[in-house]
Motif scaffolding. Structure first.
Motif, short mmCIF file in Angstrom:
data_model
loop_
_atom_site.label_atom_id
_atom_site.label_comp_id
_atom_site.label_asym_id
_atom_site.label_seq_id
_atom_site.Cartn_x
_atom_site.Cartn_y
_atom_site.Cartn_z
N GLY A 152 27.63 17.99 36.85
CA GLY A 152 27.20 19.35 36.55
C GLY A 152 25.71 19.54 36.66
O GLY A 152 25.13 20.42 36.00
N LEU A 153 25.07 18.75 37.52
CA LEU A 153 23.62 18.81 37.69
C LEU A 153 23.26 19.43 39.04
O LEU A 153 23.90 19.13 40.06
CB LEU A 153 23.02 17.41 37.60
CG LEU A 153 23.12 16.72 36.23
CD1 LEU A 153 22.65 15.28 36.34
CD2 LEU A 153 22.29 17.48 35.20
N SER A 154 22.25 20.27 39.04
CA SER A 154 21.77 20.85 40.28
C SER A 154 21.13 19.77 41.13
O SER A 154 20.69 18.73 40.63
CB SER A 154 20.75 21.96 40.00
OG SER A 154 19.63 21.40 39.32
N VAL A 155 21.05 20.02 42.43
CA VAL A 155 20.40 19.08 43.34
C VAL A 155 18.96 19.54 43.55
O VAL A 155 18.71 20.66 44.02
CB VAL A 155 21.14 19.01 44.69
CG1 VAL A 155 20.40 18.07 45.65
CG2 VAL A 155 22.57 18.54 44.49
N GLU A 156 18.02 18.68 43.20
CA GLU A 156 16.61 19.00 43.39
C GLU A 156 16.27 18.97 44.88
O GLU A 156 16.85 18.17 45.64
CB GLU A 156 15.74 17.99 42.65
CG GLU A 156 15.95 17.96 41.14
CD GLU A 156 15.51 19.26 40.48
OE1 GLU A 156 14.57 19.89 41.00
OE2 GLU A 156 16.12 19.62 39.45
N PRO A 157 15.34 19.82 45.34
CA PRO A 157 14.99 19.85 46.77
C PRO A 157 14.60 18.49 47.34
O PRO A 157 15.00 18.15 48.46
CB PRO A 157 13.83 20.85 46.82
CG PRO A 157 14.09 21.77 45.68
CD PRO A 157 14.67 20.90 44.60
N LEU A 158 13.84 17.71 46.58
CA LEU A 158 13.45 16.39 47.07
C LEU A 158 14.66 15.50 47.26
O LEU A 158 14.80 14.83 48.31
CB LEU A 158 12.46 15.73 46.10
CG LEU A 158 12.09 14.28 46.41
CD1 LEU A 158 11.46 14.16 47.79
CD2 LEU A 158 11.16 13.73 45.34
N ASP A 159 15.55 15.46 46.29
CA ASP A 159 16.75 14.63 46.42
C ASP A 159 17.63 15.13 47.56
O ASP A 159 18.25 14.32 48.26
CB ASP A 159 17.53 14.64 45.10
CG ASP A 159 16.80 13.90 43.99
OD1 ASP A 159 15.99 13.01 44.31
OD2 ASP A 159 17.02 14.24 42.81
N ALA A 160 17.69 16.44 47.75
CA ALA A 160 18.46 16.99 48.85
C ALA A 160 17.92 16.49 50.18
O ALA A 160 18.68 16.12 51.09
CB ALA A 160 18.44 18.52 48.80
N ARG A 161 16.60 16.48 50.31
CA ARG A 161 15.98 16.02 51.56
C ARG A 161 16.29 14.54 51.80
O ARG A 161 16.58 14.13 52.93
CB ARG A 161 14.48 16.25 51.50
CG ARG A 161 13.76 15.97 52.81
CD ARG A 161 12.26 16.17 52.69
NE ARG A 161 11.63 16.10 53.99
CZ ARG A 161 11.32 17.15 54.75
NH1 ARG A 161 11.58 18.37 54.31
NH2 ARG A 161 10.76 16.99 55.93
#
Length: 314
Positions: A128-137
């Motif tokens: 239930g955690l959002s994906v941070e932009p850095l982790d997405a990259r």
């Protein structure tokens, strides 16, 4: 502190998975830190540089019983030298189950997808955690790397869906251009020593009798410029011979994968390697190079074929 690390001779998935999984665990209250088991390859260095992220530190010597989490691998030959003495509490991987043994029940997450990054995206969602932009990259880069931008036969629809989700979160508008930039970085091998080229994406696998297996080193160079690699053929064959002797291996293979044309030409060190390639893959071996056609995945097309070839009969 829980040490999180990928395999020896780390690739982009091994490094980014350690970073992302350690951050995910920290968000869930686990004191975790990412480490690496070797130097970065050129593609991974490009990915981290573009993301503005420092490479994880080299794994320090850990005392027996220290808690660790493995990502993108689970076989002892590809892990920390004292893995048998460590307390493996978690494994997130997309490879076959190897010789892993634990004293206590660990958390295991194995899925037959093209990349550990795809599994890590699922773990974010399940927590239930959002994906941070850095982790997405980082996860996006790993999926593009491991699947060769969907060219590899290991690619699944889940990998494609992961990229479609991660790209806008990461702020990458042109995924194809980014993938090509990654592959260009991977192919810029410069004056890298031959043994370093061999070991850049290199793993040792046991084949045959479980009690007394043959150990084979299998390296892969994925490149958009195979001509450069074959221009250094003599150096690479000499490095293969040195590694074979130094490590006491039954054989060493080095596949040169042309990313854009999706072909594999494998360097043949000697008679033992020629016999195995001919017998396992049914190809004609004449000289120091064997054409393995479109077999570009070590995990799905090379290692399973060799396992079947070496399997005890009867």
């Amino acid at each position: 502190m829980l040490a999180v690390f990928g395999h020896l001779n780390p690739d982009t998935d091994a490094i980014t998975a350690a970073l992302v999984y350690a951050r995910l665990l920290a968000r869930q209250g686990v004191d975790a830190q990412a480490f690496r088991l070797g130097e970065l390859n050129f593609e991974t260095a490009f990915v981290l540089r573009e993301a503005g992220v420092d490479a994880p530190a080299l794994l320090p010597a850990l005392e027996a019983g220290a808690a660790v989490a493995l990502v993108d691998h689970n076989e002892s030959a590809q892990s920390a030298p004292n893995l048998a003495e460590l307390n493996v509490t978690r494994v997130v991987d997309h490879h076959k189950l190897g010789d892993l043994s634990t004293a206590q029940p660990p958390y295991l997450r194995f899925e037959p997808v093209g990349c550990t990054g795809t599994i890590l995206l699922k773990l974010h969602r399940e927590a239930g955690l959002s994906v941070e932009p850095l982790d997405a990259r980082l996860m996006l880069s790993a999926v593009l790397s491991d699947t060769l931008h969907f060219r590899s036969p290991t690619t699944t629809q889940e990998d494609r869906d992961a990229v479609a989700f991660l790209a806008p979160v990461a702020g990458i508008e042109d995924v194809e251009a980014y993938a090509l930039a990654m592959f260009a970085a991977k192919s810029d091998l410069g004056d890298t020593p031959a043994e370093a080229l061999l070991r850049m994406d290199y793993k040792v696998f046991p084949f045959g009798d479980v009690a007394a297996p043959q150990q084979w080193g299998i390296g892969v160079i994925e490149t958009t410029n195979p001509a450069y690699v074959f221009g250094r053929q003599a150096e690479l064959l000499a490095a293969m011979a040195d590694v074979k002797a130094a490590d006491g291996l039954a054989g060493v293979l080095l596949s040169v994968v042309d990313i854009l044309n999706e072909t594999n030409r494998t360097l043949v060190l000697g008679d033992a390697e020629a016999q195995v390639l001919s017998g396992a893959f049914g190809v004609s071996v004449d000289g120091p190079v064997a054409d393995l056609g479109a077999r570009i995945s070590r995990k799905k097309q090379i290692v399973p074929t060799l396992e079947a070839y070496f399997a005890p009969q009867g």
